[in-house]
Structure formats: C-alpha cells, structure tokens
Design a protein around this motif. Structure first.
Motif, PDB file in Angstrom:
ATOM      1  N   ALA A 180       0.850  -1.193   0.000  1.00  0.00           N
ATOM      2  CA  ALA A 180       0.000   0.000   0.000  1.00  0.00           C
ATOM      3  C   ALA A 180       0.883   1.240   0.000  1.00  0.00           C
ATOM      4  N   PRO A 181       0.468   2.294  -0.694  1.00  0.00           N
ATOM      5  CA  PRO A 181       1.247   3.531  -0.674  1.00  0.00           C
ATOM      6  C   PRO A 181       1.361   4.065   0.751  1.00  0.00           C
ATOM      7  N   ARG A 182       2.525   4.678   1.040  1.00  0.00           N
ATOM      8  CA  ARG A 182       2.712   5.280   2.353  1.00  0.00           C
ATOM      9  C   ARG A 182       3.631   6.479   2.218  1.00  0.00           C
ATOM     10  N   GLU A 183       3.440   7.411   3.113  1.00  0.00           N
ATOM     11  CA  GLU A 183       4.281   8.613   3.155  1.00  0.00           C
ATOM     12  C   GLU A 183       5.574   8.251   3.883  1.00  0.00           C
ATOM     13  N   THR A 184       6.720   8.692   3.330  1.00  0.00           N
ATOM     14  CA  THR A 184       7.995   8.447   4.002  1.00  0.00           C
ATOM     15  C   THR A 184       8.785   9.747   4.041  1.00  0.00           C
ATOM     16  N   GLY A 185       9.752   9.791   4.916  1.00  0.00           N
ATOM     17  CA  GLY A 185      10.680  10.912   4.944  1.00  0.00           C
ATOM     18  C   GLY A 185      11.713  10.742   3.850  1.00  0.00           C
ATOM     19  N   LEU A 186      12.452  11.788   3.561  1.00  0.00           N
ATOM     20  CA  LEU A 186      13.463  11.715   2.512  1.00  0.00           C
ATOM     21  C   LEU A 186      14.512  10.645   2.795  1.00  0.00           C
ATOM     22  N   GLN A 187      14.875  10.470   4.075  1.00  0.00           N
ATOM     23  CA  GLN A 187      15.910   9.495   4.425  1.00  0.00           C
ATOM     24  C   GLN A 187      15.485   8.070   4.068  1.00  0.00           C
TER      25      GLN A 187
ATOM     26  N   VAL B  46       9.421   3.668  -4.953  1.00  0.00           N
ATOM     27  CA  VAL B  46       8.772   4.056  -6.201  1.00  0.00           C
ATOM     28  C   VAL B  46       7.585   4.946  -5.861  1.00  0.00           C
ATOM     29  N   LEU B  47       7.436   6.032  -6.606  1.00  0.00           N
ATOM     30  CA  LEU B  47       6.343   6.961  -6.334  1.00  0.00           C
ATOM     31  C   LEU B  47       4.990   6.328  -6.653  1.00  0.00           C
ATOM     32  N   ALA B  48       4.053   6.483  -5.729  1.00  0.00           N
ATOM     33  CA  ALA B  48       2.704   5.965  -5.917  1.00  0.00           C
ATOM     34  C   ALA B  48       1.797   6.998  -6.580  1.00  0.00           C
ATOM     35  N   GLU B  49       2.265   8.235  -6.685  1.00  0.00           N
ATOM     36  CA  GLU B  49       1.465   9.293  -7.298  1.00  0.00           C
ATOM     37  C   GLU B  49       2.388  10.344  -7.898  1.00  0.00           C
ATOM     38  N   ASP B  50       1.831  11.161  -8.781  1.00  0.00           N
ATOM     39  CA  ASP B  50       2.578  12.293  -9.308  1.00  0.00           C
ATOM     40  C   ASP B  50       2.898  13.257  -8.172  1.00  0.00           C
ATOM     41  N   VAL B  51       4.029  13.928  -8.277  1.00  0.00           N
ATOM     42  CA  VAL B  51       4.398  14.954  -7.304  1.00  0.00           C
ATOM     43  C   VAL B  51       4.415  16.291  -8.032  1.00  0.00           C
ATOM     44  N   ALA B  52       3.523  17.193  -7.597  1.00  0.00           N
ATOM     45  CA  ALA B  52       3.472  18.544  -8.146  1.00  0.00           C
ATOM     46  C   ALA B  52       4.147  19.487  -7.154  1.00  0.00           C
ATOM     47  N   SER B  53       4.813  20.469  -7.695  1.00  0.00           N
ATOM     48  CA  SER B  53       5.493  21.437  -6.833  1.00  0.00           C
ATOM     49  C   SER B  53       4.482  22.437  -6.282  1.00  0.00           C
ATOM     50  N   PRO B  54       4.472  22.637  -4.971  1.00  0.00           N
ATOM     51  CA  PRO B  54       3.584  23.663  -4.403  1.00  0.00           C
ATOM     52  C   PRO B  54       4.151  25.072  -4.543  1.00  0.00           C
ATOM     53  N   VAL B  55       5.405  25.166  -4.969  1.00  0.00           N
ATOM     54  CA  VAL B  55       6.076  26.469  -5.062  1.00  0.00           C
ATOM     55  C   VAL B  55       6.772  26.612  -6.405  1.00  0.00           C
ATOM     56  N   ALA B  56       7.028  27.855  -6.778  1.00  0.00           N
ATOM     57  CA  ALA B  56       7.834  28.133  -7.963  1.00  0.00           C
ATOM     58  C   ALA B  56       9.302  27.980  -7.588  1.00  0.00           C
ATOM     59  N   LEU B  57      10.101  27.507  -8.538  1.00  0.00           N
ATOM     60  CA  LEU B  57      11.550  27.395  -8.339  1.00  0.00           C
ATOM     61  C   LEU B  57      12.264  28.070  -9.504  1.00  0.00           C
TER      62      LEU B  57
ATOM     63  N   ASP C 192       3.415  22.587 -11.297  1.00  0.00           N
ATOM     64  CA  ASP C 192       4.047  21.705 -12.281  1.00  0.00           C
ATOM     65  C   ASP C 192       4.327  20.338 -11.663  1.00  0.00           C
ATOM     66  N   VAL C 193       4.095  19.274 -12.432  1.00  0.00           N
ATOM     67  CA  VAL C 193       4.466  17.929 -11.995  1.00  0.00           C
ATOM     68  C   VAL C 193       5.972  17.790 -12.179  1.00  0.00           C
ATOM     69  N   VAL C 194       6.673  17.502 -11.082  1.00  0.00           N
ATOM     70  CA  VAL C 194       8.135  17.391 -11.137  1.00  0.00           C
ATOM     71  C   VAL C 194       8.600  15.940 -11.190  1.00  0.00           C
ATOM     72  N   LEU C 195       7.790  15.020 -10.695  1.00  0.00           N
ATOM     73  CA  LEU C 195       8.082  13.589 -10.780  1.00  0.00           C
ATOM     74  C   LEU C 195       6.763  12.846 -10.996  1.00  0.00           C
ATOM     75  N   SER C 196       6.802  11.837 -11.848  1.00  0.00           N
ATOM     76  CA  SER C 196       5.582  11.104 -12.197  1.00  0.00           C
ATOM     77  C   SER C 196       5.440   9.815 -11.400  1.00  0.00           C
ATOM     78  N   GLU C 197       4.194   9.417 -11.234  1.00  0.00           N
ATOM     79  CA  GLU C 197       3.887   8.138 -10.593  1.00  0.00           C
ATOM     80  C   GLU C 197       4.720   7.046 -11.253  1.00  0.00           C
ATOM     81  N   GLY C 198       5.260   6.135 -10.436  1.00  0.00           N
ATOM     82  CA  GLY C 198       6.060   5.032 -10.955  1.00  0.00           C
ATOM     83  C   GLY C 198       7.547   5.337 -11.034  1.00  0.00           C
ATOM     84  N   THR C 199       7.961   6.560 -10.724  1.00  0.00           N
ATOM     85  CA  THR C 199       9.372   6.939 -10.779  1.00  0.00           C
ATOM     86  C   THR C 199      10.144   6.285  -9.639  1.00  0.00           C
ATOM     87  N   LEU C 200      11.259   5.654  -9.958  1.00  0.00           N
ATOM     88  CA  LEU C 200      12.161   5.103  -8.953  1.00  0.00           C
ATOM     89  C   LEU C 200      12.945   6.263  -8.346  1.00  0.00           C
ATOM     90  N   ILE C 201      12.970   6.336  -7.022  1.00  0.00           N
ATOM     91  CA  ILE C 201      13.621   7.458  -6.345  1.00  0.00           C
ATOM     92  C   ILE C 201      15.103   7.166  -6.141  1.00  0.00           C
TER      93      ILE C 201
END
Length: 163
Positions: free
Chosen positions: A19-26, A32-43, A141-150
């Motif tokens: 099942a998808p779960r939230e994890t810390g960066l460490q 593998v991403l379970a969902e697209d990641v959109a940026s909440p901020v401009a970079l 903007d979507v910065v990483l897509s679902e299914g991306t290996l981190i």
C-alpha cells in the motif's frame, strides 16, 4: 517439469504491491512513487542572480565605460529586498535576490571589482544573469511522475519542492 516462465508467472500472481505510504526523505531512496508529485512552489521562488556581480539598471550602463556608486551588498539567504535607485548599483552574490529597481546583473569580471565606486567596461541588456522566479518550475508543475524510482537526483527534486 515446469518452465522458468511458468514459475515466474506463479510468483507474479502471488506478489502484490504494498500500500502507498508517506515516508521521509531518508527512507525514500530506492522506493517508487505511488502518485505524481506537483510542486507547491515556484523554483526559484524569486528572481535571483545567476553569478557574482553588480545589480544595476541596464539603462545606467548602456554607455560604457561608466563609473557608478556602490550602495550596498546583497548576499544569498539575506532577508528583505534592497532597492537599486537610478544611477547606483549593489554588489550581488550568486543566488541572492535581485534588488528592486535592478533589471540586470553585470558580472564582476566586466568591471574593476571595486566596492565603493565601480567602473563598468561592458554593458548588458535587461535580464542578463538573472534567473526569474519560476524559471525552472512553476507552482503546480508535476516534477516527478507516478512510478518513478527514487534515486539521489529525485531526492534532490523532492527536497527542493518541500516534499
């Protein structure tokens, strides 16, 4: 006797994704991403200098050589937003926010490098050496897509957008 393909098919039928779960960066490296990641901020989040130099109005250095007073320094990470007034400049470091009133950054190599009165040997058009807010990523903007290996690069992107 069963073939390798038959064994593999049985194994794949028995294996289910977790099942998808939230994890810390460490803990995210190798997941593998379970969902697209959109940026909440401009970079970048604000217009900033792409190099060390002088923040100035392009019209003030249109005709060179010219010498202008340096009214201050702008370092990366400093709070507040200083102002460049007509006929003045501010020294600026790479990554520092572009002062209000300035529309170009002249590289220090194009000057005498002075700290009180700086002499400009070359001019530059408005926008020179400035990274605009949202130039790399716009909010949403979507910065990483679902299914991306981190991997390490993806961790950097996730950290950069605050995820």
């Amino acid at each position: 006797m069963r073939s390798v393909e038959e064994h593999l098919a049985d194994i794949l039928l028995a294996v289910r994704p977790t099942a998808p779960r939230e994890t810390g960066l460490q803990e995210a490296l190798g997941t593998v991403l379970a969902e697209d990641v959109a940026s909440p901020v401009a970079l970048p989040p604000f217009a900033n200098s792409a190099m060390d130099g002088y923040a100035v109005r392009a019209c003030d250095v249109a005709e060179v050589p010219v010498t202008l007073p340096v009214t201050g320094d702008v370092a990366a990470g400093e709070g507040g937003r200083p102002v460049v007034t007509p006929g003045t400049v501010m020294r600026i470091m790479t990554g520092a926010p572009v002062p209000e009133g300035a529309d170009t950054v002249i590289p220090v190599e194009w000057t005498d490098g002075a700290t009180e009165q700086v002499r400009f040997e070359r001019s530059a058009p408005a926008g020179n050496a400035i990274r605009l807010a949202g130039e790399d990523v716009m909010a949403g903007d979507v910065v990483l897509s679902e299914g991306t290996l981190i991997g390490p690069a993806q961790l950097g992107i996730l950290a950069g957008v605050g995820r």
